[in-house]
Design an enzyme around this catalytic site. Structure first.
Site, mmCIF file in Angstrom:
data_model
loop_
_atom_site.group_PDB
_atom_site.id
_atom_site.type_symbol
_atom_site.label_atom_id
_atom_site.label_comp_id
_atom_site.label_asym_id
_atom_site.label_seq_id
_atom_site.Cartn_x
_atom_site.Cartn_y
_atom_site.Cartn_z
ATOM 1 N N GLY A 256 1.903 -6.460 12.534
ATOM 2 C CA GLY A 256 0.484 -6.220 12.315
ATOM 3 C C GLY A 256 -0.332 -7.459 12.005
ATOM 4 O O GLY A 256 -0.186 -8.520 12.616
ATOM 5 N N GLY B 186 -0.335 -9.469 9.442
ATOM 6 C CA GLY B 186 0.409 -10.616 8.931
ATOM 7 C C GLY B 186 1.058 -11.414 10.035
ATOM 8 O O GLY B 186 1.073 -12.652 10.008
ATOM 9 N N ASN C 137 5.847 -9.715 9.107
ATOM 10 C CA ASN C 137 6.737 -9.294 10.190
ATOM 11 C C ASN C 137 6.064 -8.389 11.215
ATOM 12 O O ASN C 137 6.626 -8.115 12.278
ATOM 13 C CB ASN C 137 7.984 -8.601 9.631
ATOM 14 C CG ASN C 137 7.646 -7.355 8.854
ATOM 15 O OD1 ASN C 137 7.196 -7.454 7.714
ATOM 16 N ND2 ASN C 137 7.852 -6.183 9.443
ATOM 17 N N SER D 144 -10.017 -4.048 2.158
ATOM 18 C CA SER D 144 -10.330 -3.047 3.177
ATOM 19 C C SER D 144 -11.755 -2.561 2.978
ATOM 20 O O SER D 144 -12.254 -2.514 1.841
ATOM 21 C CB SER D 144 -9.363 -1.863 3.061
ATOM 22 O OG SER D 144 -9.799 -0.758 3.844
ATOM 23 N N TYR E 130 -5.139 4.353 -2.423
ATOM 24 C CA TYR E 130 -5.373 3.219 -1.534
ATOM 25 C C TYR E 130 -6.716 2.567 -1.850
ATOM 26 O O TYR E 130 -6.814 1.340 -1.938
ATOM 27 C CB TYR E 130 -5.341 3.680 -0.078
ATOM 28 C CG TYR E 130 -5.531 2.550 0.909
ATOM 29 C CD1 TYR E 130 -4.546 1.587 1.092
ATOM 30 C CD2 TYR E 130 -6.709 2.441 1.650
ATOM 31 C CE1 TYR E 130 -4.718 0.545 1.997
ATOM 32 C CE2 TYR E 130 -6.891 1.407 2.560
ATOM 33 C CZ TYR E 130 -5.889 0.464 2.728
ATOM 34 O OH TYR E 130 -6.063 -0.578 3.612
#
Length: 294
Positions: A22, A24, A20, A141, A166
């Site tokens: 960024g 993606g 929805n 990342s 993260y």
């Protein structure tokens, strides 16, 4: 970057998580523009529908999109999507993620970042794998580089750090890709597992840091240093659509991987640890109750 071309995706169906906004959203847009049918998953149905309509407006008759509800922090939601899937699926782009958020738990009691970024995708991919014809792409990342996983404290209950949580969730993503590819190869499956990272791309991912000051610093970085979300999605699209060897990791090729044309990227020694990859797989099966599907 205008020379980046996406191979024809006509008659192919892709599922993209976190579609929805960024990376993606841009991944979905590029795949659909190349002729694919893209299932855009979103936790918030209204945001998902708005994003899908935004993509449709720009398609000009090529490709198509639909929306499916998915909350990766809730294994019941993951199972509901997978159990209702009855179509062929060319590939999955496991894109959704959260970054350096305050300490929290998923619905199933997992540390929030590891649970969302790795365990939710682990369950989803394995449940959908019998339908997948070609590719599983996992988005990691450059910040995966750091200490190895602490299997004695995967949920960081002894000492929680948003950055460490993260980092280990994105390290887990690459270890998952490695073990998935090993299993696919051993089973003789035609499916390939690849991975990608966006470099430094400006998205809303950087706006939920546990430390408010970091949100301000990241907002400045997004304006001054970062590339666009569209450019950041290109490594994912390359990992999905180019003829790459299974296990390939793709990222920007300039400024130490921060930006530039997508190309094969380097990963840390910790991300290439086959023993850790197998151990993580076993732990992930135990935690999610989802096992190898092929």
């Amino acid at each position: 970057m205008s020379d980046f071309l996406v191979p024809d995706q006509t008659d192919r169906t892709w599922l993209v998580t976190g579609a929805n906004s960024g990376l993606g959203l841009e991944t979905s847009r590029m795949l659909a523009a190349a002729g694919a049918h893209v299932v855009m998953t979103a936790r918030d149905a209204a945001k998902g529908r708005a994003a899908a309509e935004e993509v449709r407006v720009g398609l000009g008759g090529r490709g198509s999109v639909e929306v499916a509800a998915l909350d990766l922090a809730d294994l019941a939601s993951v199972r509901a999507l997978a159990e209702g899937w009855e179509r062929p699926l060319h590939g999955v782009v496991a894109n959704a993620g959260i970054m350096m958020v305050p300490q929290g738990r998923t619905v199933d009691g997992f540390e929030l970042q590891l649970g969302t970024n790795h365990l939710g995708h682990f369950a989803l991919v394995n449940l959908l794998l019998p339908h997948v014809a070609d590719r599983v792409v996992s988005v990691s990342s450059a910040l995966h580089k750091g200490p190895p996983l602490d299997f004695d404290d995967l949920f960081l209950e002894r000492s929680y750090s948003p950055g460490r949580a993260y980092q280990q969730s994105k390290l887990a993503t690459l270890l998952f890709t490695a073990e998935l590819q090993r299993r696919l190869g051993a089973s003789g499956a035609a499916v390939r597992a690849t991975a990608a990272h966006p470099g430094y791309a400006a998205t809303n991912l950087q706006s939920h840091h546990a430390v408010p000051l970091m949100n301000t610093l990241m907002a400045v970085g997004n304006r001054v240093v970062a590339t666009s979300a569209e450019e950041g999605a290109r490594p994912s699209v390359m990992a999905a659509t180019y003829d790459l060897v299974g296990g390939t990791y793709v990222g920007p090729s300039r400024l130490g991987g921060l930006r530039g044309a997508p190309a094969p990227a380097s990963r840390s020694l910790e991300a290439a640890d086959d023993g850790a990859a197998r151990r993580l797989w076993d732990v992930s099966e135990e935690l999610t109750g989802v096992g190898w599907a092929l």
